[in-house]
Design a protein around this motif. Structure first.
Motif, PDB file in Angstrom:
ATOM      1  N   ILE A 136       0.877  -1.172   0.000  1.00  0.00           N
ATOM      2  CA  ILE A 136       0.000   0.000   0.000  1.00  0.00           C
ATOM      3  C   ILE A 136       0.913   1.221   0.000  1.00  0.00           C
ATOM      4  O   ILE A 136       1.794   1.349   0.846  1.00  0.00           O
ATOM      5  N   LEU A 137       0.707   2.106  -0.972  1.00  0.00           N
ATOM      6  CA  LEU A 137       1.484   3.337  -1.060  1.00  0.00           C
ATOM      7  C   LEU A 137       0.552   4.520  -0.872  1.00  0.00           C
ATOM      8  O   LEU A 137      -0.527   4.559  -1.474  1.00  0.00           O
ATOM      9  N   TYR A 138       0.974   5.467  -0.041  1.00  0.00           N
ATOM     10  CA  TYR A 138       0.187   6.683   0.138  1.00  0.00           C
ATOM     11  C   TYR A 138       1.116   7.824   0.530  1.00  0.00           C
ATOM     12  O   TYR A 138       2.227   7.609   1.001  1.00  0.00           O
ATOM     13  N   GLY A 139       0.658   9.032   0.307  1.00  0.00           N
ATOM     14  CA  GLY A 139       1.460  10.200   0.636  1.00  0.00           C
ATOM     15  C   GLY A 139       1.287  10.606   2.083  1.00  0.00           C
ATOM     16  O   GLY A 139       0.191  10.536   2.638  1.00  0.00           O
ATOM     17  N   GLN A 140       2.397  11.019   2.672  1.00  0.00           N
ATOM     18  CA  GLN A 140       2.379  11.603   4.022  1.00  0.00           C
ATOM     19  C   GLN A 140       2.566  13.098   3.786  1.00  0.00           C
ATOM     20  O   GLN A 140       3.645  13.515   3.367  1.00  0.00           O
ATOM     21  N   PRO A 141       1.521  13.912   3.988  1.00  0.00           N
ATOM     22  CA  PRO A 141       1.585  15.328   3.615  1.00  0.00           C
ATOM     23  C   PRO A 141       2.840  16.042   4.123  1.00  0.00           C
ATOM     24  O   PRO A 141       3.216  15.926   5.288  1.00  0.00           O
ATOM     25  N   LYS A 142       3.482  16.719   3.184  1.00  0.00           N
ATOM     26  CA  LYS A 142       4.676  17.539   3.427  1.00  0.00           C
ATOM     27  C   LYS A 142       5.868  16.738   3.932  1.00  0.00           C
ATOM     28  O   LYS A 142       6.819  17.304   4.450  1.00  0.00           O
ATOM     29  N   GLU A 143       5.801  15.392   3.823  1.00  0.00           N
ATOM     30  CA  GLU A 143       6.914  14.574   4.299  1.00  0.00           C
ATOM     31  C   GLU A 143       7.447  13.631   3.241  1.00  0.00           C
ATOM     32  O   GLU A 143       8.643  13.497   3.091  1.00  0.00           O
ATOM     33  N   GLY A 144       6.568  12.902   2.551  1.00  0.00           N
ATOM     34  CA  GLY A 144       7.049  11.951   1.564  1.00  0.00           C
ATOM     35  C   GLY A 144       6.037  10.870   1.252  1.00  0.00           C
ATOM     36  O   GLY A 144       4.833  11.069   1.395  1.00  0.00           O
ATOM     37  N   LEU A 145       6.557   9.725   0.854  1.00  0.00           N
ATOM     38  CA  LEU A 145       5.748   8.575   0.452  1.00  0.00           C
ATOM     39  C   LEU A 145       5.851   7.496   1.518  1.00  0.00           C
ATOM     40  O   LEU A 145       6.938   7.208   2.015  1.00  0.00           O
ATOM     41  N   VAL A 146       4.715   6.894   1.861  1.00  0.00           N
ATOM     42  CA  VAL A 146       4.709   5.807   2.834  1.00  0.00           C
ATOM     43  C   VAL A 146       4.447   4.499   2.083  1.00  0.00           C
ATOM     44  O   VAL A 146       3.544   4.413   1.251  1.00  0.00           O
ATOM     45  N   SER A 147       5.260   3.498   2.399  1.00  0.00           N
ATOM     46  CA  SER A 147       5.124   2.166   1.823  1.00  0.00           C
ATOM     47  C   SER A 147       4.789   1.193   2.955  1.00  0.00           C
ATOM     48  O   SER A 147       5.531   1.087   3.927  1.00  0.00           O
ATOM     49  N   VAL A 148       3.657   0.501   2.809  1.00  0.00           N
ATOM     50  CA  VAL A 148       3.203  -0.454   3.812  1.00  0.00           C
ATOM     51  C   VAL A 148       3.130  -1.831   3.155  1.00  0.00           C
ATOM     52  O   VAL A 148       2.421  -2.005   2.169  1.00  0.00           O
ATOM     53  N   THR A 149       3.871  -2.782   3.686  1.00  0.00           N
ATOM     54  CA  THR A 149       3.743  -4.160   3.232  1.00  0.00           C
ATOM     55  C   THR A 149       2.702  -4.827   4.117  1.00  0.00           C
ATOM     56  O   THR A 149       2.846  -4.871   5.337  1.00  0.00           O
ATOM     57  N   VAL A 150       1.640  -5.310   3.500  1.00  0.00           N
ATOM     58  CA  VAL A 150       0.537  -5.886   4.252  1.00  0.00           C
ATOM     59  C   VAL A 150       0.951  -7.246   4.819  1.00  0.00           C
ATOM     60  O   VAL A 150       1.354  -8.149   4.090  1.00  0.00           O
ATOM     61  N   ASP A 151       0.884  -7.341   6.144  1.00  0.00           N
ATOM     62  CA  ASP A 151       1.134  -8.605   6.836  1.00  0.00           C
ATOM     63  C   ASP A 151       0.206  -8.673   8.045  1.00  0.00           C
ATOM     64  O   ASP A 151      -0.572  -7.756   8.299  1.00  0.00           O
ATOM     65  N   ARG A 152       0.265  -9.734   8.793  1.00  0.00           N
ATOM     66  CA  ARG A 152      -0.637  -9.935   9.921  1.00  0.00           C
ATOM     67  C   ARG A 152      -0.482  -8.823  10.964  1.00  0.00           C
ATOM     68  O   ARG A 152      -1.467  -8.315  11.490  1.00  0.00           O
ATOM     69  N   ASP A 153       0.753  -8.437  11.285  1.00  0.00           N
ATOM     70  CA  ASP A 153       0.960  -7.383  12.291  1.00  0.00           C
ATOM     71  C   ASP A 153       0.320  -6.066  11.860  1.00  0.00           C
ATOM     72  O   ASP A 153      -0.325  -5.387  12.664  1.00  0.00           O
ATOM     73  N   CYS A 154       0.498  -5.716  10.605  1.00  0.00           N
ATOM     74  CA  CYS A 154      -0.076  -4.475  10.081  1.00  0.00           C
ATOM     75  C   CYS A 154      -1.604  -4.538  10.124  1.00  0.00           C
ATOM     76  O   CYS A 154      -2.256  -3.576  10.523  1.00  0.00           O
ATOM     77  N   LYS A 155      -2.172  -5.659   9.724  1.00  0.00           N
ATOM     78  CA  LYS A 155      -3.626  -5.822   9.763  1.00  0.00           C
ATOM     79  C   LYS A 155      -4.149  -5.707  11.199  1.00  0.00           C
ATOM     80  O   LYS A 155      -5.179  -5.077  11.435  1.00  0.00           O
ATOM     81  N   ASP A 156      -3.422  -6.278  12.160  1.00  0.00           N
ATOM     82  CA  ASP A 156      -3.836  -6.192  13.565  1.00  0.00           C
ATOM     83  C   ASP A 156      -3.805  -4.749  14.059  1.00  0.00           C
ATOM     84  O   ASP A 156      -4.700  -4.312  14.792  1.00  0.00           O
ATOM     85  N   LYS A 157      -2.764  -4.010  13.682  1.00  0.00           N
ATOM     86  CA  LYS A 157      -2.663  -2.598  14.082  1.00  0.00           C
ATOM     87  C   LYS A 157      -3.838  -1.802  13.524  1.00  0.00           C
ATOM     88  O   LYS A 157      -4.483  -1.023  14.231  1.00  0.00           O
ATOM     89  N   VAL A 158      -4.158  -2.011  12.245  1.00  0.00           N
ATOM     90  CA  VAL A 158      -5.267  -1.302  11.608  1.00  0.00           C
ATOM     91  C   VAL A 158      -6.595  -1.697  12.250  1.00  0.00           C
ATOM     92  O   VAL A 158      -7.451  -0.841  12.491  1.00  0.00           O
TER      93      VAL A 158
END
Length: 168
Positions: A136-158
């Motif tokens: 998942i790629l999305y912009g972080q305003p005034k900072e840059g690009l965020v890259s998220v690799t979807v895994d179980r830990d990330c899904k749990d955090k969300v």
């Protein structure tokens, strides 16, 4: 949204590639053969300019709360995709948006969700419903690009963030 959750959501969910540290173009080269979801007009535009075609893109026609430039609109408009238009007010995640995201993972062609309202929080249901291994790629305003690799830990955090939103 209460402040504790708001401050958590301001932090990148994944790796932040700061503007100026590395060119976005160089970073995007690494994603050319991956299953990608892009959230945001600029992120989607930058991918398409590099001939990297996301599986799912979520845009709202705005950049930093201003109307997106004609170049951005043209580049996205020239891409070949199936489109779904949804409503999603700022600060919300509507059932309509979540359904469109789920549908986007079920079809076999590129899928664009055009949001009437705001797509900023769409990252959360995109992570929750994306298959593991997606980027998942999305912009972080005034900072840059965020890259998220979807895994179980990330899904749990969300899932935890979404649970906090439902409590409000």
């Amino acid at each position: 949204m209460q402040e504790p959750l708001r401050s958590k959501l301001k932090k990148p969910l994944g790796t932040l590639i700061k503007d100026g540290e590395e060119s976005v173009e160089k970073v995007l080269e690494d994603y050319s053969s991956k299953e990608i979801v892009s959230v945001g007009d600029v992120t989607t535009y930058n991918l398409l300019k590099q001939k990297i075609y996301p599986t799912l893109a979520i845009v709202d026609g705005r950049v930093m709360r201003e109307e997106a430039s004609q170049d951005i609109k043209n580049e996205i408009g020239q891409w070949s995709y199936q489109i779904k238009e949804v409503s999603n007010p700022a600060g919300h995640i509507t059932t309509e948006l979540v359904k469109a995201i789920k549908d986007g993972f079920d079809i076999e062609e590129p899928y664009l969700i055009s949001v009437d309202g705001e797509e900023d929080l769409a990252v959360l249901p995109a992570v929750l419903h994306a298959p593991e291994g997606y980027i998942i790629l999305y912009g972080q305003p005034k900072e840059g690009l965020v890259s998220v690799t979807v895994d179980r830990d990330c899904k749990d955090k969300v899932k935890n963030y979404l649970d906090m939103m439902e409590e409000i």
